[in-house]
Design a protein around this motif. Structure first.
Motif, PDB file in Angstrom:
ATOM      1  N   ARG A  73       0.827  -1.204   0.000  1.00 21.52           N
ATOM      2  CA  ARG A  73       0.000   0.000   0.000  1.00 21.52           C
ATOM      3  C   ARG A  73       0.867   1.261   0.000  1.00 21.52           C
ATOM      4  NH1 ARG A  73      -1.931   2.712   4.454  1.00 21.52           N
ATOM      5  NH2 ARG A  73      -3.805   3.960   4.124  1.00 21.52           N
ATOM      6  N   GLN A  74       1.968   1.203   0.763  1.00 19.71           N
ATOM      7  CA  GLN A  74       2.839   2.364   0.866  1.00 19.71           C
ATOM      8  C   GLN A  74       3.385   2.774  -0.504  1.00 19.71           C
ATOM      9  OE1 GLN A  74       3.430   4.192   3.838  1.00 19.71           O
ATOM     10  NE2 GLN A  74       4.105   5.576   2.227  1.00 19.71           N
ATOM     11  N   LEU A  97       0.727   4.708  -2.188  1.00 18.18           N
ATOM     12  CA  LEU A  97       0.600   6.059  -1.650  1.00 18.18           C
ATOM     13  C   LEU A  97       1.750   6.952  -2.131  1.00 18.18           C
ATOM     14  CD1 LEU A  97      -0.504   5.260   2.005  1.00 18.18           C
ATOM     15  CD2 LEU A  97      -1.919   6.045   0.126  1.00 18.18           C
ATOM     16  N   GLU A 120       0.689  20.059  -3.682  1.00 16.65           N
ATOM     17  CA  GLU A 120       1.494  19.761  -2.498  1.00 16.65           C
ATOM     18  C   GLU A 120       1.055  18.474  -1.816  1.00 16.65           C
ATOM     19  OE1 GLU A 120       2.007  22.787   0.427  1.00 16.65           O
ATOM     20  OE2 GLU A 120       2.667  24.224  -1.074  1.00 16.65           O
ATOM     21  N   ILE A 176      -5.714  10.490  -3.751  1.00 17.72           N
ATOM     22  CA  ILE A 176      -6.034   9.265  -2.995  1.00 17.72           C
ATOM     23  C   ILE A 176      -7.548   9.142  -2.831  1.00 17.72           C
ATOM     24  CG2 ILE A 176      -5.820   8.160  -0.726  1.00 17.72           C
ATOM     25  CD1 ILE A 176      -3.002   9.417  -0.585  1.00 17.72           C
ATOM     26  N   GLU A 177      -8.165  10.259  -2.535  1.00 16.69           N
ATOM     27  CA  GLU A 177      -9.614  10.287  -2.380  1.00 16.69           C
ATOM     28  C   GLU A 177     -10.293   9.813  -3.663  1.00 16.69           C
ATOM     29  OE1 GLU A 177     -13.486  11.243  -1.012  1.00 16.69           O
ATOM     30  OE2 GLU A 177     -11.625  10.535  -0.142  1.00 16.69           O
ATOM     31  N   ASN A 187      -9.920   6.100  -4.221  1.00 19.61           N
ATOM     32  CA  ASN A 187     -10.726   5.262  -3.327  1.00 19.61           C
ATOM     33  C   ASN A 187     -12.138   5.034  -3.859  1.00 19.61           C
ATOM     34  OD1 ASN A 187      -8.715   4.808  -1.523  1.00 19.61           O
ATOM     35  ND2 ASN A 187      -9.218   6.559  -0.241  1.00 19.61           N
ATOM     36  N   HIS A 188     -12.578   5.988  -4.653  1.00 19.99           N
ATOM     37  CA  HIS A 188     -13.986   5.903  -5.077  1.00 19.99           C
ATOM     38  C   HIS A 188     -14.183   5.709  -6.565  1.00 19.99           C
ATOM     39  CE1 HIS A 188     -14.089   8.147  -1.230  1.00 19.99           C
ATOM     40  NE2 HIS A 188     -14.959   7.174  -1.000  1.00 19.99           N
ATOM     41  N   ARG A 218       7.955  -6.448   5.102  1.00 20.16           N
ATOM     42  CA  ARG A 218       8.131  -5.016   5.310  1.00 20.16           C
ATOM     43  C   ARG A 218       9.283  -4.472   4.452  1.00 20.16           C
ATOM     44  NH1 ARG A 218       9.734  -3.547  10.305  1.00 20.16           N
ATOM     45  NH2 ARG A 218       9.008  -1.444   9.903  1.00 20.16           N
ATOM     46  N   GLU A 249       8.913  -0.919   3.025  1.00 20.88           N
ATOM     47  CA  GLU A 249       8.949   0.142   4.042  1.00 20.88           C
ATOM     48  C   GLU A 249      10.362   0.360   4.553  1.00 20.88           C
ATOM     49  OE1 GLU A 249       6.065  -0.295   7.066  1.00 20.88           O
ATOM     50  OE2 GLU A 249       4.404  -0.235   5.638  1.00 20.88           O
ATOM     51  N   GLU A 296      12.680   3.617   4.162  1.00 20.27           N
ATOM     52  CA  GLU A 296      13.326   4.240   5.315  1.00 20.27           C
ATOM     53  C   GLU A 296      14.824   4.438   5.041  1.00 20.27           C
ATOM     54  OE1 GLU A 296      13.142   6.157   8.608  1.00 20.27           O
ATOM     55  OE2 GLU A 296      11.356   5.042   7.999  1.00 20.27           O
ATOM     56  N   GLU A 316      17.358   7.879   4.417  1.00 19.68           N
ATOM     57  CA  GLU A 316      18.645   8.086   5.091  1.00 19.68           C
ATOM     58  C   GLU A 316      19.747   8.371   4.057  1.00 19.68           C
ATOM     59  OE1 GLU A 316      19.368   7.396   8.486  1.00 19.68           O
ATOM     60  OE2 GLU A 316      21.498   7.844   8.217  1.00 19.68           O
TER      61      GLU A 316
END
Lengths: 752, 418
Positions: free
Chosen positions: A132-133, A136, A149, A155-156, A159-160, A231, A234, A238, A242
């Motif tokens: 999912r990330q 997004l 921005e 996303i909205e 979703n629909h 994961r 993700e 991360e 870095e």
């Protein structure tokens, strides 16, 4: 009925919680106030040091021999690139969509290829992207591409929206606008490459390499985490947060015009960050005085170690349980040292020659700037600024053009050698030339490994090689002293029988059979026997003493600003040798004409001795006119006990050296040689060194009656008489066009 | 009667609420100045305007009407909470809002609070004291649906508020104290399990873990390790501190930096650098107290805490001043909801509780929160206002329920049938 007691208890509970909160407030705002205030300042302030311009080294007329120019390093920060440019956003969108990196060059040249993947994507296809990330993030980058921005709107919608709807319909309309912006970015990169003198695509290739480096690090770190399959994205994300902001060097020493636009507007191409630096440059056309000026290089391990020691000491103080007044003061000093003066790996340090000798004055002091920034890194105001202190300029007495001429002419000769020219009365060194003429690279490659000095990389004018004895050039010096002090009558004759002086097995030779000869002709004809007999009369002590008066056997300290604070030159000046151990009659005799006990002298010493004779005063030669505002501090010099009458007599005999019929450098001795038109007081020398060819000297001063310049010219191991080897070179130097003024002075016999 | 009723309006509550609302507007203005959200204090004023009808309705409608409406309202709220999971707007990985016109977002979980207070009060009104385990089941079942629906959004902070309201009202209604002690103990025991439970999202777990770490303590620990010469330990702790500041503890860290740097008197409204330079996240809503701390210092922040305590005390005085069981429960519920949420928000901002996304009533920017808070105050004001008017009715009702009226004897409430 509900009891009042319970309600009262709740009130007490509120009071208790309120009390705890106020207690916590006191802890944060009173007890820990200093800690949090420091953290606040740390969080919102950024500081960096600004480079100091290294002082220039210039000649007496302000012509640069070494200077520093501002340059820029260009760094690449992937994190800023992917967020701040349309190309970066497209690249990331493609990566999130397909899991594959597109090369920056491809995105810049054909942005539509990425858009072609992105635009036809349907909502159903989008929803199938896992995890999912990743979905997004894709929304975020697509929103940024569209100048939004926030991604909440997209996303909205996703979703629909019905599954067969386009993932982002507005992209169709904005296709051209996005492609146009990428074209502008591509154009900027192309221009930058052009200004850098790079091949098209070279910059984007380096940026791609930087990204590959990041990806590799991320993969390694990911592998170290072990089994993180669920994961993985993700964690990778991360790690990228870095690593993506670690700057990678894209280009060093970039000219200012190349990065000007980025300096003015960093958003012109986010991710490319110019950083100011300075770089040492030497005159491009040649390597004039390369050995003397020296060069800069990276700091030695020793210098870096000092910085590490300071840092370590500071760390120790920082973690002390209680920091006292003295500690605080020491910490301030250490912080300043680390920030402004300690060497860093990227610094330029004088490694050789004057660059090393005056390193402390040339390098200057780094500046410091502390600014307050907002969360996005935009500078809001300057909190503290210490401007960089530029290094001091070193002004030399040298004349770069004369030096160039001398070096060039010496370099054209068949032998190694040196030419030194001093301007009187302060004995300012105008020329300090050595041959062969070496470049900095030669020295860097070959160094001074050969202990016998066979590698010709030594600065022969003063440096650590094996110079010859002065030979006959000391004769006028000895004569002047001997007559002045009444040891020799000017009209007295001494007998020269060519080969029959001294022990039978090693007789002292003279090149001519001069018979009874007076001091004047003995100088002009360079009679060895005359000076050998005079030496016997004088004795070792007297000769040593006089030679020292003329500056032999000791360093001149020419490169020091103040002789009270002598500076170590790299390589150091050699003091020359006067051998006081090996005594004996023959040694004493040859000492009289500049050999034997006087083992070696440098051309600078010989020139200085001639200057001393010219002025009847020994003045140490000086190379540094001033450093910054500090001027040379020198003594008036040491007067020599030579009377004016004797001086005139000796000078007259020195004038005859370049004149017929007896001069050792008279016209006709060599083809084209004719110094008779010049008002020179000279002396030639042909020192003999065992198992080696004779070397050759010519030294003197001019104009003879009112000396303005003293000089010494050496040609090593020529096997020729001093006048034969050196006089033509001297003539060539004097007659070269840049020396015109000097030649006129020598010719007319009065100052120009 | 009318004059007496007017006099019975708890003006002090209204005045204090107004002061809190004004403070909120001032600090929202300060925290949004020079940002894309500049001018949002006007939206806050608009929220007050939108909340006023709710306040007036809650204050004006007869107590009995509200009691009767509690159940339908509760059901409607549950429907809204379920619906928001399906058609709600997703922001920052959470689906808590209905999108309204003009970008207005309505958060049903906020409005569910006053409704839950009413519903619980209504439930407890005619039931015996919940001083036995089986009598707690009903209230728990009442709380569970909104709790689970809100946690599914996810919004742990707001969901926990329902537990707090429940606890407060049960305590008022007479639940034995040791039940709470046992509950607290159970929570402490279950806390470590919560960290590995699937009930919590990863980011919620990270926040809880981050909350357990203290930056000053860890900094001191690293310093001490360095002093000791234990470099590896120092490096490890320093890395932890860096991670904490950058990742999971970012919000909490910057909130504490802001508050801590405020000192005794703060930096002045609109002058706090952490706020002005946008270091503080969510500074106009959940972390607005950090702005107060930075700009108003210990004095201002303490006053705000005192303000909420005073509001709670005033609402509880209203509760004590009425003989209507429903009214007492409603006023107490309102006090607990408002004060607990305020204190939880402030504790969270100061690093005493994990970050949960709770707004500070009246102060944080947010229409739903403002409407909910005003409605809660309105309910309490209504209870206070109707004390005299309600007396005959209360008398009637209390007679009907005489059999279950609790009696106070030797310090304990007992159910004493007559």
């Amino acid at each position: 009925m509900i009891g009042d007691g319970r309600i009262r208890e709740i009130r007490w509970m509120f009071l208790l919680i309120g009390g705890v909160l106020i207690g916590r407030l006191v802890q944060l705002q009173v007890v820990e106030h200093d800690f949090w205030s420091t953290e606040a300042v740390k969080a919102r302030s950024r500081s960096w040091t600004t480079p100091s311009r290294r002082g220039s080294i210039v000649d007496t007329k302000g012509r640069e021999l070494a200077s520093s120019e501002s340059v820029y390093d260009l760094q690449f920060r992937f994190g800023d690139f992917r967020k701040g440019t349309q190309a970066g956003r497209l690249m990331l969108a493609q990566y999130l969509l397909s899991g594959e990196r597109v090369r920056i060059g491809d995105v810049l040249s054909t942005p539509t290829r990425v858009l072609e993947h992105l635009v036809p994507l349907t909502v159903a296809e989008y929803r199938s992207i896992e995890p999912r990330q990743r979905r997004l993030d894709l929304c975020t980058y697509v929103s940024w591409l569209r100048g939004k921005e926030s991604s909440s709107e997209l996303i909205e919608f996703l979703n629909h929206a019905p599954p067969d709807e386009l993932f982002c319909r507005p992209l169709v309309e904005e296709w051209n606008a996005i492609a146009d912006t990428v074209s502008v970015e591509a154009h900027f990169v192309q221009e930058l490459e052009l200004r850098l003198g790079w091949q098209p695509g070279e910059l984007t290739q380096r940026m791609d390499e930087a990204i590959e480096w990041i990806d590799e690090r991320v993969l390694i770190a990911l592998a170290k985490r072990g089994d993180v399959e669920d994961r993985a994205f993700e964690i990778e994300r991360e790690l990228h947060r870095e690593y993506d902001y670690r700057p990678r060097m894209a280009a060093r020493n970039v000219p200012h015009n190349a990065v000007f636009e980025l300096m003015v507007d960093p958003q012109r191409f986010a991710g490319l960050v110019p950083l100011e630096a300075t770089r040492r440059v030497y005159p491009e056309e040649d390597e004039t005085c390369a050995l003397l000026i020296g060069w800069v290089g990276g700091p030695s391990e020793e210098l870096l170690e000092q910085s590490r020691r300071h840092q370590s000491r500071l760390d120790t103080l920082l973690v002390k349980p209680e920091i006292g007044h003295e500690d605080a003061r020491e910490m301030t000093v250490l912080r300043e040292a680390i920030r402004e003066t300690d060497y860093r790996a990227e610094d330029e340090v004088g490694r050789f020659g004057l660059e090393a000798t005056y390193e402390d004055l040339l390098r200057g002091r780094r500046g410091y700037r502390k600014v307050e920034t907002d969360r996005l890194g935009q500078v809001v105001r300057v909190l503290e600024e210490v401007p960089a202190t530029p290094g001091m300029d070193v002004v030399l007495t040298l004349d770069r053009r004369w030096q160039q001429v001398a070096e060039t002419i010496l370099d054209q000769q068949a032998w190694t050698g040196s030419f030194v020219l001093l301007e009187l009365p302060e004995a300012r060194i105008r020329v300090l030339a050595s041959s062969p003429r070496l470049t900095r690279d030669d020295i860097r490659q070959h160094g001074f490994a050969d202990p016998r000095g066979q590698f010709a990389g030594h600065p022969r004018a003063y440096g650590p090689y094996f110079p010859p004895p002065p030979g006959s050039v000391v004769k006028p010096l000895v004569a002047a002293m001997a007559i002045s002090q009444g040891v020799l009558d000017p009209d007295e004759t001494l007998f020269c029988n060519q080969n029959r002086l001294g022990p039978d097995n090693h007789p002292v030779r003279c090149l001519g059979n001069h018979q009874d000869v007076r001091v004047g002709p003995a100088i002009t004809k360079s009679c060895n026997h005359f000076f050998a007999r005079l030496a016997i009369r004088l004795g070792y002590e007297q000769l040593f003493h006089w030679m020292e008066d003329f500056g032999f056997g000791r360093s001149t300290g020419f490169a020091s600003l103040d002789l009270q604070e002598p500076r170590r030159l790299f390589p150091p000046e050699v003091p020359g040798t006067m051998n006081q151990r090996e005594r004996g009659e023959r040694n004493l005799m040859v000492f009289g004409f500049g050999q034997g006990a006087i083992d070696d002298v440098t051309p600078l010493q010989v020139a200085a001795s001639m200057a001393a004779l010219a002025q009847r005063r020994y003045v140490p030669p000086v190379l540094v006119e001033r450093i910054g505002e500090r001027k040379t501090v020198r003594s008036e010099g040491d007067p020599l006990e030579i009377t004016p009458e004797v001086w005139e007599q000796v000078v007259e005999s020195m004038r005859q050296v370049t004149l017929p019929p007896d001069g050792t450098a008279m016209p006709g001795r060599q083809e084209g040689l004719d110094l008779s038109g010049y008002d020179l007081a000279t002396k030639t020398g042909t020192p003999q060194i065992q198992d080696q060819e004779d070397s050759s000297w010519i030294a003197g001063f001019f104009p003879s009656k009112a000396p303005k310049y003293a000089f010494a010219l050496l040609q090593e191991h020529t096997g020729l008489h001093g006048g034969d080897a050196c006089a033509p070179v001297l003539q060539q130097i004097l007659q070269s066009p840049p020396m015109h003024d000097l030649e006129q002075l020598a010719r007319r016999g009065d100052p120009p | 009667m009318r004059v007496r009723g007017f006099k019975k309006i708890p003006w002090s509550v209204i005045l204090l609420t107004s002061v809190l609302v004004a403070t909120g507007v001032a600090f929202i203005r300060s925290s949004t100045m020079g940002t894309a959200l500049e001018g949002w204090h006007r939206r806050q004023i608009l929220s007050v305007v939108m909340g006023l009808p709710l306040f007036l309705l809650a204050a004006a409608l007869p107590s009995r009407f509200l009691a009767r409406s509690a159940t339908p309202l509760y059901v409607l709220t549950l429907i809204a909470l379920a619906l928001v999971l399906v058609v709600g707007v997703e922001i920052n990985h959470a689906r808590r809002w209905f999108a309204g016109p003009g970008g207005f977002l309505l958060q049903p979980s906020e409005l569910a609070k006053p409704v839950f207070v009413l519903a619980l009060a209504r439930y407890l009104e005619f039931r015996p004291e919940p001083n036995q385990w089986h009598r707690l089941i009903g209230p728990l079942l009442l709380m569970l649906p909104p709790f689970l629906l809100i946690q599914a959004e996810p919004d742990l902070g707001t969901a926990m508020m329902f537990a707090a309201i429940l606890a407060g009202m049960l305590y008022t209604a007479g639940t034995r104290r040791w039940y709470f002690g046992a509950g607290l103990l159970g929570a402490l025991v279950l806390f470590p399990l919560l960290l590995s439970s699937p009930l919590l999202k990863d980011y919620q777990k990270e926040r809880i873990r981050a909350f357990q770490l203290s930056v000053p303590a860890m900094t001191a620990q690293a310093k001490e390790a360095r002093h000791r010469g234990d470099t590896s330990e120092a490096v490890r702790v320093e890395q932890q501190v860096r991670d904490l500041k950058r990742k999971s503890g970012y919000q909490s860290y910057f909130a504490q930096v802001s508050i801590g740097s405020g000192g005794w008197f703060g930096q002045g409204v609109g002058q706090g650098p952490q706020n002005r330079l946008k270091y503080l996240p969510e500074r106009h809503n959940d972390f607005v107290f950090a702005v107060v701390g930075e700009e108003a210092g210990l004095m201002g922040s303490s006053l705000l805490i005192a303000g909420f305590f005073l509001l709670g005390a005033l609402l509880l005085r209203i509760a004590r001043g009425t003989r209507d069981r429903f009214g007492r429960l409603v006023a107490t519920g309102a006090a607990v909801a408002l004060v607990t949420q305020a204190m939880a928000n402030m504790a969270m901002t100061m690093g005493l509780l994990p970050i949960t996304g709770l707004p500070l009533p009246f102060i944080s920017q947010g229409g739903s929160s403002m409407m909910s808070s005003l409605a809660l105050v309105g309910l309490a004001v209504g209870v206070g206002r109707s004390r005299l008017e309600a007396e005959p009715f209360l008398y009637r009702v209390s007679r009907a329920e005489d059999a279950f009226a609790p009696q106070v004897s030797d310090g304990r409430q007992r159910l004493t049938p007559r």
